[in-house]
Design an enzyme around this catalytic site. Structure first.
Site, mmCIF file in Angstrom:
data_model
loop_
_atom_site.group_PDB
_atom_site.id
_atom_site.type_symbol
_atom_site.label_atom_id
_atom_site.label_comp_id
_atom_site.label_asym_id
_atom_site.label_seq_id
_atom_site.Cartn_x
_atom_site.Cartn_y
_atom_site.Cartn_z
ATOM 1 N N CYS A 2 -33.250 -17.967 -24.894
ATOM 2 C CA CYS A 2 -33.121 -19.305 -24.318
ATOM 3 C C CYS A 2 -32.294 -19.333 -23.028
ATOM 4 O O CYS A 2 -31.456 -18.476 -22.805
ATOM 5 C CB CYS A 2 -32.479 -20.311 -25.279
ATOM 6 N N ARG A 27 -36.142 -16.294 -19.822
ATOM 7 C CA ARG A 27 -35.378 -16.131 -21.059
ATOM 8 C C ARG A 27 -36.066 -16.760 -22.269
ATOM 9 O O ARG A 27 -35.579 -16.648 -23.392
ATOM 10 C CB ARG A 27 -34.000 -16.771 -20.901
ATOM 11 N N TRP A 75 -36.613 -19.995 -26.508
ATOM 12 C CA TRP A 75 -37.370 -18.929 -27.174
ATOM 13 C C TRP A 75 -37.035 -19.078 -28.651
ATOM 14 O O TRP A 75 -35.894 -18.872 -29.071
ATOM 15 C CB TRP A 75 -36.935 -17.553 -26.670
ATOM 16 N N GLY A 102 -28.447 -18.607 -28.741
ATOM 17 C CA GLY A 102 -27.834 -17.684 -29.698
ATOM 18 C C GLY A 102 -28.317 -17.976 -31.104
ATOM 19 O O GLY A 102 -29.334 -18.655 -31.298
ATOM 20 N N GLU A 482 -44.764 4.021 -22.391
ATOM 21 C CA GLU A 482 -44.537 2.916 -21.463
ATOM 22 C C GLU A 482 -45.862 2.271 -21.046
ATOM 23 O O GLU A 482 -45.963 1.046 -20.951
ATOM 24 C CB GLU A 482 -43.743 3.434 -20.251
ATOM 25 N N LYS A 486 -46.760 -1.645 -21.634
ATOM 26 C CA LYS A 486 -47.135 -2.574 -20.550
ATOM 27 C C LYS A 486 -48.431 -3.294 -20.899
ATOM 28 O O LYS A 486 -48.536 -4.502 -20.753
ATOM 29 C CB LYS A 486 -47.365 -1.818 -19.235
ATOM 30 N N GLU A 489 -48.053 -5.817 -23.960
ATOM 31 C CA GLU A 489 -47.238 -7.029 -23.805
ATOM 32 C C GLU A 489 -47.882 -8.075 -22.895
ATOM 33 O O GLU A 489 -47.674 -9.260 -23.102
ATOM 34 C CB GLU A 489 -45.783 -6.728 -23.420
ATOM 35 N N HIS A 505 -52.737 14.642 -35.960
ATOM 36 C CA HIS A 505 -52.005 14.374 -37.207
ATOM 37 C C HIS A 505 -52.182 12.930 -37.668
ATOM 38 O O HIS A 505 -51.354 12.428 -38.423
ATOM 39 C CB HIS A 505 -50.530 14.711 -37.010
ATOM 40 N N LYS A 605 -37.654 -12.324 -21.379
ATOM 41 C CA LYS A 605 -37.227 -11.221 -20.522
ATOM 42 C C LYS A 605 -36.003 -10.518 -21.081
ATOM 43 O O LYS A 605 -35.894 -9.303 -21.039
ATOM 44 C CB LYS A 605 -36.932 -11.778 -19.130
#
Ligand code: AGP
Length: 610
Positions: A2, A27, A75, A102, A482, A486, A489, A505, A605
């Site tokens: 948030c 955020r 959020w 929080g 990575e 990317k 997301e 495997h 973020k």
């Protein structure tokens, strides 16, 4: 997570303040709201969705000037993203309002007590408990009521509180969630982060953990929440420009940030190397410690973790040193005996990631020293570290981290050269050679970006696949992780990153004609092995997209499509180049699918809760 923004002063139109709130949307962006004192009464407008939608709702009152105001972008942690759960929250008499970032761990027991006293709740949030708790303790002073209330709270909280009974006062509290104060002329601000107030002021106070601030238009008073005593504070002038946090004509922040990478590499190389030597002025005081250090650990999350993982390969290949790496969410709970001669390298773009901060605190307790490799110099992480290397990437707004990743990689490579030299663990010739080849990075990165059109075309061909497997080996194994991160997301396509040697495997069972397999098969010592993995995936009808070095006919003949990067003498540069290809690839796939690239669903973020 948030974002919080608060204002007290001579008066600002809602439009300006909502503009500031927009810059906190990285955020969290599932709901938002504003509470303001208007004609001595509390005005409240909130909704699910983004700040732009709120602006539309408020179109008739955007010019309304407010002298006391709190705003929030959310959020969701407790309760779904709907209007009721959106902040600001208010008390039953509608004369008290609060925004919170929080988590309150004991909110259920507090809620029970308040329900017994007759309080009613209209949301599922932990935050509504705080506003009612303050109400229950409010007699004549908001400041005292807030102090009494926060003494009962367990968890993490950054708060902004206002009351129509004290219409010239804004109260702010910080405990384990970031909060800054912005100082203006006849006006003051609170915010979760600097970009929110950049268009108003550059004079900042970084509120410390465990502090409460009382702001009115002409003054700021800060006290320690335990002792309740007034404390002194330092005013910093931030150097970030508002333009740095804007799109500058690009369609998305992510695209702009990818294109900034060559310039950032140049900046890092010129700031941290001189006369064929790596030098970090910020590390001067710790050379003796670094020389004597026995163990090195890396702790980070997500993309930052991947950067650390690549750098581990680099260190271990070129020196006699080694290190241990873990994601912060695991690291913080491991029973590691770290001791006084240990170094923990914490990597983070935001410097506010809750798990990384917890790992740092855990390591500090055991006597380890902390080196942070961080993009936000005023962040909690940098403040809690013994030494820091700023990654110099400038504000990264796109939720998918791109420029911060390559900046972390380059800073870590340079640090490890410096560290290995200090410890006599690398030959001078190798050190010199590596440093020289790193200087070629900006022009190589530019070349990849110039070939973006080919990647766009390839991405179009691959957008129809419902799932992806990313394979890499050695230093490019983390590149595969990575690349998969990317893609998933921002496009929401299931994508897995795997060490190519592990494919047999298990994951090979997934491969068929519907599975796209992205293979990082650049020229290096494991190239032959990657070719075999491509053969195996192809034999099972997997559609191969290979990232290959220029001139590699063998790989391009095997692949369905190839993305070609320049052939480099120093193969340590490959992860940087592969990263840009995979970032562009993910970007164009997501764009083809019409996804919200800069603000993907469910994400934020900076992950400031565990
Ligand atoms: C990367 O694209 C992500 N959004 C995410 O994994 C991120 O890297 C992670 O949350 C760590 O954040 P930090 O670097 O701010 O600590």
């Amino acid at each position: 997570m948030c974002g919080i923004l608060g204002y007290v002063g001579k008066g600002r139109p809602f439009r300006d303040l909502l503009g500031g709130l927009t810059r906190l949307e990285y955020r969290g962006y599932d709901s938002c709201g504003i509470a303001a004192i208007k004609n001595d009464k509390l005005f409240l407008k909130k909704r699910s969705g983004k700040v732009n939608q709120l602006k539309k709702d408020l179109s008739k009152s955007l010019k309304t000037v407010s002298s006391l105001c709190i705003l929030h972008t959310r959020w969701a942690t407790h309760g779904k993203p709907n209007r009721a759960n959106a902040h600001p929250h208010i008390n039953r008499e509608s004369n008290l309002s609060l925004v919170h970032n929080g988590i309150i761990e004991n909110f259920l027991s507090l809620k029970k007590e308040l329900l017994a006293k007759g309080y009613k709740f209209s949301s599922e949030t932990d935050s509504e408990v705080i506003v009612n708790l303050i109400d229950s303790l409010y007699t004549s002073s908001l400041e005292e009521a807030v102090l009494k209330a926060i003494a009962k709270l367990k968890g993490s909280f950054a708060l902004g509180v206002i009351s129509s009974s004290e219409p010239n006062k804004l109260i702010a509290v910080r405990k384990s969630s970031p909060l800054i104060i912005g100082l203006g002329k006849n006006e003051n601000f609170i915010a979760s982060d600097v970009p929110a107030i950049l268009s108003f002021t550059k004079r900042i106070i970084y509120l410390k953990d465990g502090q409460m601030a009382m702001l009115n238009k002409g003054s700021v008073r800060i006290c320690d929440i335990k002792t309740k005593r007034k404390v002194a504070y330092k005013i910093d002038t931030v150097k970030i420009k508002l333009e740095d946090a804007q799109k500058k004509g690009y369609t998305h922040f992510m695209l702009k940030e990818m294109f900034e990478q060559p310039a950032i590499s140049t900046k890092i190389l010129s700031s941290y190397s001189k006369n064929q030597k790596v030098h970090f002025s910020g590390l001067k005081g710790c050379e003796t410690f670094l020389k004597q250090s026995k163990k090195v650990y890396i702790s980070a999350c997500g993309t930052a973790y991947h950067a650390g993982y690549v750098a581990k390969y680099f260190l271990e290949k070129h020196s006699s040193l080694n290190l241990e790496i873990d994601t912060s969410s695991e690291f913080r709970y491991r029973q590691i005996e770290m001791g006084k001669n240990s170094l923990l390298i914490a990597i983070s773009q935001s410097g506010e990631t809750a798990d990384t901060l917890a790992a740092v605190r855990q390591a500090k307790k055991q006597g380890a020293k902390i080196l942070s490799v961080c993009n936000v110099v005023g962040s909690s992480l940098v403040k809690e570290s013994d030494f820091a290397i700023p990654t110099l990437a400038g504000p990264e707004i796109g939720v998918a981290s791109t420029k911060a990743y390559s900046a972390q990689l380059l800073c870590l490579f340079l640090f490890f050269l410096y560290f290995a030299k200090l410890k006599g663990a690398i030959k001078n010739k190798e050190y010199q050679g590596l440093l020289k080849s790193l200087k070629k990075l900006p022009s190589l990165q530019r070349k990849i970006l110039a070939g973006g059109k080919d990647i766009r075309r390839i991405a179009k061909a691959f957008s129809k696949f419902g799932s992806f497997l990313f394979l890499g080996r050695g230093i490019n194994y983390p590149s595969a992780l990575e690349g998969a991160l990317k893609l998933k997301e921002i496009s929401y396509i299931p994508a897995e990153g795997y060490a190519a040697g592990e494919m047999k495997h298990g994951p090979i069972a997934l491969i068929d004609e519907y599975r796209a397999v992205v293979c990082i098969a650049v020229n290096d010592n494991l190239h032959e092995k990657m070719l075999s993995n491509i053969q195996e995936a192809k034999a099972r009808k997997g559609k191969i997209l290979a990232i290959i070095s220029k001139g590699d006919k063998q790989a391009s003949n095997l692949a369905y499509k190839s993305i070609v990067i320049p052939k480099v003498d120093n193969t340590d540069l490959n992860p940087f180049l592969a990263a840009i290809c995979l970032q562009l690839f993910a970007y164009y796939v997501a764009k083809n699918l019409g996804c919200e690239i800069d603000q993907p669903r469910n994400l934020a973020k900076s992950v400031t809760v565990e």
